[in-house]
Design a protein around this motif. Structure first.
Motif: not given
Length: 117
Positions: A18-23, A25-30, A57-63
């Motif tokens: 999810l950190e990689t804009p051209n992946s 998973k990123f494109r699907s989540a976007e 961007g997507f980033r890791s949350g607290r949990h």
């Protein structure tokens, strides 16, 4: 004109792709995030001037199951929009997401919504 939109999803596990804009998973989540966010903003006070959002961007949350979402949204600055009122847009989004708890089938961290934050 642009404004930022940030929130945290509590039932989407963050993964490195999810950190990689051209992946894939990123494109699907976007696409999914835009599918949920854009109709809300179209129904908000900026709706007539709203032109779209781009997830930056997507980033890791607290949990472990939390994923932060960062987006830049655009609107046309026009006479019909007296001025961008981020507090009003925040309140409208809060109401439309049931008190910042639901976005489609996703659950939101109630304290995570920021408009131009």
């Amino acid at each position: 004109e642009h404004f930022t939109l940030n929130f945290t999803i509590t039932n989407l596990m963050f993964t490195r792709d999810l950190e990689t804009p051209n992946s894939a998973k990123f494109r699907s989540a976007e696409r999914i995030m835009r599918h949920y966010i854009e109709p809300l903003l179209q129904r908000s006070s900026i709706g007539p001037s709203f032109s779209g959002c781009k997830v930056t961007g997507f980033r890791s949350g607290r949990h472990r199951d939390d994923t932060g979402v960062d987006a830049i949204c655009s609107y046309q600055d026009s006479a019909s929009l007296a001025r961008f009122d981020r507090e009003q847009v925040y309140q409208e989004l809060s109401t439309m997401t049931e008190g910042v708890t639901k976005l489609g089938h996703y659950s939101l961290d109630q304290n995570s919504l920021y408009v131009n934050g």
